[in-house]
Write a protein that holds these residues in place. Structure first.
Motif, PDB file in Angstrom:
ATOM      1  N   GLY A  34       0.793  -1.175  -0.046  1.00 15.26           N
ATOM      2  CA  GLY A  34      -0.090   0.176   0.122  1.00 15.26           C
ATOM      3  C   GLY A  34       0.966   1.325   0.001  1.00 15.26           C
ATOM      4  O   GLY A  34       1.739   1.605   0.841  1.00 15.26           O
ATOM      5  N   VAL A  35       0.893   2.071  -1.093  1.00 12.41           N
ATOM      6  CA  VAL A  35       1.595   3.271  -1.106  1.00 12.41           C
ATOM      7  C   VAL A  35       0.784   4.494  -0.548  1.00 12.41           C
ATOM      8  O   VAL A  35       0.071   4.676  -1.267  1.00 12.41           O
ATOM      9  N   LEU A  36       1.104   4.856   0.358  1.00 15.81           N
ATOM     10  CA  LEU A  36       0.565   5.997   1.059  1.00 15.81           C
ATOM     11  C   LEU A  36       0.713   7.300   0.385  1.00 15.81           C
ATOM     12  O   LEU A  36       2.007   7.699   0.111  1.00 15.81           O
ATOM     13  N   ASN A  37      -0.294   8.068   0.314  1.00 13.94           N
ATOM     14  CA  ASN A  37      -0.408   9.355  -0.276  1.00 13.94           C
ATOM     15  C   ASN A  37      -0.625  10.188   1.024  1.00 13.94           C
ATOM     16  O   ASN A  37      -1.565  10.590   1.249  1.00 13.94           O
ATOM     17  N   ASN A  38       0.540  10.810   1.509  1.00 18.31           N
ATOM     18  CA  ASN A  38       0.347  11.672   2.888  1.00 18.31           C
ATOM     19  C   ASN A  38       0.566  12.957   2.411  1.00 18.31           C
ATOM     20  O   ASN A  38       1.342  13.360   2.123  1.00 18.31           O
ATOM     21  N   LYS A  39      -0.525  13.668   2.573  1.00 16.76           N
ATOM     22  CA  LYS A  39      -0.696  15.166   2.180  1.00 16.76           C
ATOM     23  C   LYS A  39       0.192  15.965   3.122  1.00 16.76           C
ATOM     24  O   LYS A  39       0.116  17.178   2.789  1.00 16.76           O
ATOM     25  N   ILE A  67      -0.644  -1.034  -4.521  1.00 17.44           N
ATOM     26  CA  ILE A  67      -1.889  -0.069  -4.643  1.00 17.44           C
ATOM     27  C   ILE A  67      -1.678   1.020  -3.839  1.00 17.44           C
ATOM     28  O   ILE A  67      -1.237   1.236  -2.775  1.00 17.44           O
ATOM     29  N   PRO A  68      -2.158   2.311  -4.553  1.00 15.36           N
ATOM     30  CA  PRO A  68      -1.882   3.395  -3.745  1.00 15.36           C
ATOM     31  C   PRO A  68      -3.207   3.678  -2.933  1.00 15.36           C
ATOM     32  O   PRO A  68      -4.158   3.066  -3.146  1.00 15.36           O
ATOM     33  N   PHE A  69      -3.094   4.357  -1.822  1.00 17.49           N
ATOM     34  CA  PHE A  69      -3.978   4.489  -0.854  1.00 17.49           C
ATOM     35  C   PHE A  69      -3.749   5.856  -0.144  1.00 17.49           C
ATOM     36  O   PHE A  69      -2.791   6.392  -0.044  1.00 17.49           O
ATOM     37  N   GLU A  70      -4.847   6.357   0.383  1.00 19.73           N
ATOM     38  CA  GLU A  70      -4.819   7.480   1.162  1.00 19.73           C
ATOM     39  C   GLU A  70      -5.996   7.290   2.586  1.00 19.73           C
ATOM     40  O   GLU A  70      -6.632   6.483   2.313  1.00 19.73           O
ATOM     41  N   GLY A  71      -5.676   8.110   3.298  1.00 17.87           N
ATOM     42  CA  GLY A  71      -6.583   7.990   4.712  1.00 17.87           C
ATOM     43  C   GLY A  71      -6.022   6.846   5.721  1.00 17.87           C
ATOM     44  O   GLY A  71      -5.118   6.309   5.860  1.00 17.87           O
TER      45      GLY A  71
END
Length: 158
Positions: A34-39, A67-71
């Protein structure tokens, strides 16, 4: 089917990450990286670039998906049907943080367990932050990252 998530920023992916991916992929039927999109952070690479590099370095591992993810991680686990989270530990400082996170995640989603893998000794010092710092000063990072990552970092530096 046992599905697990190995989450992280992977900015950039290092040989330490790859070691945990290889080892954990042997323990489960399917491993989702899981590739985190950390804003909250300003990454060197976009999520798309990180997903692409991870896809390249794991292409010979048929049970690994990128798989990318955020949250929240527990929401991502629910969405993917994963019942296990895999985390790599380098040092005691990692353990303190990861223990707190795993307990929080378990409280929010009791059906998701966290499994800790200690990093192989040869990678116990390695972090993405260190790689970026060495690269920023023109140091040789070829022993820390796969060739495709090295090429991408060199492109970013130019």
């Amino acid at each position: 089917m046992l599905r697990a998530i190995y989450p992280g920023s992977f900015d950039p992916v290092t040989y330490g990450h790859l070691d945990v991916i290889k080892r954990s992929s042997k323990l489960v039927d399917e491993l989702i990286v899981g590739v985190l999109n950390n804003k909250a952070k300003t990454p060197l690479f976009s999520v798309e670039e990180r997903v692409k590099m991870l896809g390249e370095v794991t292409k010979d591992m048929p049970n690994v998906k990128i798989i990318p993810f955020e949250g929240l991680l527990v929401d991502f686990a629910r969405k993917t049907g994963a019942r296990m989270v895999i985390r790599g530990l380098r040092a005691i400082t990692d353990f303190e943080y990861e223990l707190q996170m795993s307990q929080t995640n378990h409280k929010m989603e009791p059906d998701v367990e966290t499994v800790f893998l200690t990093t192989s000794l040869e990678y116990s010092y390695l972090s993405s932050t260190t790689v970026k710092e060495v690269a920023a000063f023109g140091g040789d990072i070829s022993q820390f990252v796969p060739p495709v990552v090295l090429e991408n970092i060199e492109k970013k530096r130019k």
